[in-house]
Design a protein around this motif. Structure first.
Motif, PDB file in Angstrom:
ATOM      1  N   ARG A  92     -14.272 -10.879   4.046  1.00  0.00           N
ATOM      2  CA  ARG A  92     -14.712 -10.624   3.896  1.00  0.00           C
ATOM      3  C   ARG A  92     -15.737  -9.232   4.641  1.00  0.00           C
ATOM      4  O   ARG A  92     -16.605  -9.949   5.108  1.00  0.00           O
ATOM      5  CB  ARG A  92     -15.618 -11.397   2.467  1.00  0.00           C
ATOM      6  N   PHE A  93     -15.290  -8.498   4.071  1.00  0.00           N
ATOM      7  CA  PHE A  93     -15.842  -7.298   4.776  1.00  0.00           C
ATOM      8  C   PHE A  93     -16.324  -5.860   3.705  1.00  0.00           C
ATOM      9  O   PHE A  93     -15.871  -5.583   2.589  1.00  0.00           O
ATOM     10  CB  PHE A  93     -15.585  -6.551   5.909  1.00  0.00           C
TER      11      PHE A  93
ATOM     12  N   ASP B 203      -5.320  -9.804   9.818  1.00  0.00           N
ATOM     13  CA  ASP B 203      -4.645 -10.196   8.665  1.00  0.00           C
ATOM     14  C   ASP B 203      -5.732 -11.374   8.476  1.00  0.00           C
ATOM     15  O   ASP B 203      -5.232 -11.868   6.938  1.00  0.00           O
ATOM     16  CB  ASP B 203      -3.074 -11.372   9.336  1.00  0.00           C
ATOM     17  N   THR B 204      -6.717 -11.981   8.198  1.00  0.00           N
ATOM     18  CA  THR B 204      -7.770 -12.865   8.163  1.00  0.00           C
ATOM     19  C   THR B 204      -8.227 -12.087   6.363  1.00  0.00           C
ATOM     20  O   THR B 204      -8.556 -12.537   5.798  1.00  0.00           O
ATOM     21  CB  THR B 204      -8.461 -13.489   9.121  1.00  0.00           C
ATOM     22  N   LEU B 205      -8.446 -10.644   6.705  1.00  0.00           N
ATOM     23  CA  LEU B 205      -9.540 -10.355   5.455  1.00  0.00           C
ATOM     24  C   LEU B 205      -8.707 -10.191   4.139  1.00  0.00           C
ATOM     25  O   LEU B 205      -7.598 -10.076   4.386  1.00  0.00           O
ATOM     26  CB  LEU B 205      -9.217  -8.470   5.978  1.00  0.00           C
ATOM     27  N   ASP B 206      -9.335 -10.284   3.328  1.00  0.00           N
ATOM     28  CA  ASP B 206      -8.735 -10.241   1.662  1.00  0.00           C
ATOM     29  C   ASP B 206      -9.569  -9.799   1.264  1.00  0.00           C
ATOM     30  O   ASP B 206      -9.635  -9.411  -0.494  1.00  0.00           O
ATOM     31  CB  ASP B 206      -8.510 -11.925   1.448  1.00  0.00           C
TER      32      ASP B 206
ATOM     33  N   ALA C 117      -5.559   0.594   2.728  1.00  0.00           N
ATOM     34  CA  ALA C 117      -3.939  -0.480   2.037  1.00  0.00           C
ATOM     35  C   ALA C 117      -2.992  -0.159   2.885  1.00  0.00           C
ATOM     36  O   ALA C 117      -2.498  -1.485   3.792  1.00  0.00           O
ATOM     37  CB  ALA C 117      -3.310  -0.252   1.253  1.00  0.00           C
ATOM     38  N   ASP C 118      -2.531   0.446   4.062  1.00  0.00           N
ATOM     39  CA  ASP C 118      -1.771   0.953   4.764  1.00  0.00           C
ATOM     40  C   ASP C 118      -1.601  -0.087   5.937  1.00  0.00           C
ATOM     41  O   ASP C 118      -1.017  -0.816   6.853  1.00  0.00           O
ATOM     42  CB  ASP C 118      -0.734   1.718   5.117  1.00  0.00           C
ATOM     43  N   THR C 119      -2.855   0.027   7.008  1.00  0.00           N
ATOM     44  CA  THR C 119      -3.482  -0.415   7.368  1.00  0.00           C
ATOM     45  C   THR C 119      -3.862  -1.952   7.501  1.00  0.00           C
ATOM     46  O   THR C 119      -3.466  -2.720   8.693  1.00  0.00           O
ATOM     47  CB  THR C 119      -5.159   0.019   7.996  1.00  0.00           C
ATOM     48  N   PHE C 120      -4.172  -2.852   6.862  1.00  0.00           N
ATOM     49  CA  PHE C 120      -4.395  -3.990   6.294  1.00  0.00           C
ATOM     50  C   PHE C 120      -3.641  -4.545   5.178  1.00  0.00           C
ATOM     51  O   PHE C 120      -4.284  -4.754   4.181  1.00  0.00           O
ATOM     52  CB  PHE C 120      -6.261  -3.792   6.207  1.00  0.00           C
TER      53      PHE C 120
END
Length: 567
Positions: free
Chosen positions: A303-304, A326-329, A347-350
């Protein structure tokens, strides 16, 4: 599997999960929808989250290589609470200030002060001595926990204001009292203090349309109501977007705190939410995008939440490193509106992260409007929908009447998460809070599906990288300069920070003022982030409207045209 609508998911959770049971509740003479079974106070969030943190054994807090388990963190909170009670006599109704950058001790102190029944006074770490003087005088706080730079600014006030300073981190040794020595030898037995859910929890200063910031008084109920509204979003999420068959179990929630803890964006939906959510906290001393990429990877951060500038810089740093984190949801934005073009890029980058946006205020304990994922990608200009289940929303005209669907109106919200009042400002409170409804000053339209798009602000506020700056605050400082007859401050678009401060001033005949001279003259009177980046000077009167009032929009438009003409 087809997911539920957000409305159906909220109804299901309320009906089946006793934690989120809701019923009409009278608070200060006004009936609100309120949770019935959540913790009553902010310090009670620690006990509520103990099981979620493996009965205290789970790793909870990381700062610059220092680590705390949840149990060790709670033990330190109790020791500091005992120090406050026994050494300083802090009791219910007192106010204790915290003035420091993002240190773990700030988190500890928030819970320890509130555990005594006292009220936390959050001090903006960027303020000058003059600004600190106002806030401490306004709040009446006499005990201040501060780091080195803040102690330097507070020392001139000690005698006149009868302050007691306690040094933290690089502030230890600068004054007689030091945090480490006080808390290390204290008892960690919990205090036996009766705190009502509607007692004051904190005073958090927020710039308004007046020169001085307004102290927003938050209660325990208001803060905890916001926390459990967000916690309910997490319970609703798999109902709205069911996981794919065979998908791995989600990672433990883990948040990166990269914005100041003296603002609601960091304190409430990150720090306070982490307690009952069982989330890990990684605390950054100072924002650095490349370091954020490293920490997200090493700590498996999910979470950021930061200002839009930070999202953009994180995206560039991740691209430079060739990683997708990839851990960022959850990749959220608060404090200012994210540029619409940035949403699809993020959205494209992550690809694994739900790109999110939100609107909230210090006055609402950060609770408000938001959306995530495809909803946001498809509506990048919108702020989202109202977070259920406690809030009610109206869009009102100047006369207080509801506007038709699709028409422009002032966002007006009602919930137990709203502030109690503005400290020492009964007139401003009466203008803003009416029968439980909070008039926000933000102008928006709402469509038939309930999505809200914010279009303008009634308040003269500049939002620089998520930091609110009152135009009148800047103008008041400019008027200190002997050659300035009149001043008008306004926002200037900035690619990195969203907005920066601009100012147009009328000078006395024959006088001149350069950008450098202005900055030097304002140094010490205004925090550096408030000092105008763009300055226009003239010897004629500033533009005025038909009623002879300063035409702020006209002055701003004329100055911005000059920028466009030179680019």
């Amino acid at each position: 599997m087809t997911g539920m609508t957000q409305e159906a998911a909220a109804a299901h959770v309320i009906a089946t999960n006793p934690t989120f049971a809701v019923a009409p509740t009278v608070v200060r003479g006004v009936t609100f929808k309120a949770f019935q079974n959540i913790p009553a106070t902010v310090p009670a969030l620690m006990a509520a989250g103990m099981a979620q943190h493996a009965d205290g054994t789970a790793d909870y807090l990381l700062y610059e290589g220092e680590r705390w388990t949840f149990g060790a963190f709670c033990d330190e909170v109790r020791r500091v609470a005992n120090v406050l009670h026994t050494k300083f006599g802090v009791a219910k109704g007192d106010r204790v200030a915290i003035a420091m950058r993002n240190y773990p001790e700030l988190m500890t102190l928030v819970l320890a002060i509130s555990a005594t029944g006292a009220t936390v006074v959050f001090v903006n770490a960027w303020w000058t001595t003059e600004e600190l003087d106002y806030a401490l005088g306004d709040s009446g706080a006499k005990l201040v926990f501060a780091d080195g730079p803040r102690i330097e600014r507070l020392l001139p006030l000690v005698d006149d204001m009868s302050l007691s300073l306690v040094g933290v981190r690089d502030g230890e040794g600068m004054v007689d009292l030091s945090y480490s020595a006080l808390q290390t030898s204290a008892s960690d037995t919990p205090l036996d203090v009766v705190i009502d859910t509607d007692d004051d929890f904190a005073v958090m200063y927020s710039s308004g349309t007046t020169g001085h910031p307004k102290g927003v008084v938050q209660t325990h109920r208001s803060a905890v109501s916001a926390v459990f509204s967000w916690l309910m979003q997490a319970v609703m999420a798999p109902l709205v977007t069911p996981p794919a068959p065979g998908a791995p179990a989600p990672l433990r929630p883990s948040a990166l705190v990269a914005t100041p803890l003296f603002h609601v964006t960091a304190t409430h939906p990150l720090f306070l939410l982490s307690l009952p959510a069982g989330a890990h906290i990684t605390l950054m001393r100072k924002w650095d995008a490349a370091d954020a990429v490293r920490l997200i990877q090493e700590e498996k951060i999910t979470r950021f939440l930061g200002v839009p500038t930070q999202s953009a810089e994180l995206m560039m740093a991740a691209r430079d490193a060739g990683v997708t984190l990839d851990t960022l949801d959850y990749l959220g934005s608060g404090g200012a509106k994210r540029p619409a073009a940035q949403v699809a890029q993020l959205a494209d980058t992550f690809p694994n992260a739900g790109i999110a946006t939100g609107w909230g205020m210090t006055e609402t304990n950060a609770l408000g409007i938001g959306m995530i994922g495809d909803d946001y990608v498809n509506r990048p200009e919108s702020a989202g929908k109202l977070h259920p289940p406690l809030q009610e929303l109206r869009l009102l005209d100047d006369a207080g009447n509801d506007v038709p669907l699709g028409a422009l109106g002032e966002i007006t919200v009602k919930s137990p998460a709203n502030m109690r009042c503005y400290l020492n400002k009964p007139e401003a409170t009466a203008e803003t809070l009416q029968d439980g409804w909070l008039r926000t000053g933000d102008l928006a339209v709402m469509d038939a599906e309930g999505y809200v798009t914010i279009l303008d602000r009634k308040k003269n506020i500049i939002i620089r990288g998520g930091e609110n700056i009152a135009c009148l605050d800047v103008e008041g400082a400019l008027h200190r300069l002997p050659d300035v007859i009149e001043a008008c401050a306004f926002s200037v678009p900035d690619d990195r920070l969203g907005e920066v401060v601009g100012a147009c001033v009328q000078l006395r005949t024959g006088a001149s003022l350069s950008d450098a001279e202005m900055a030097a003259a304002l140094d010490g009177h205004l925090a550096k982030f408030k000092i105008p980046v763009h300055l226009w000077t003239q010897h004629t009167a500033l533009l005025r409207g038909a009623t002879d009032k300063l035409d702020r929009r006209g002055v701003r438009a004329a100055c911005l045209e000059k920028i466009e003409a030179t680019t």
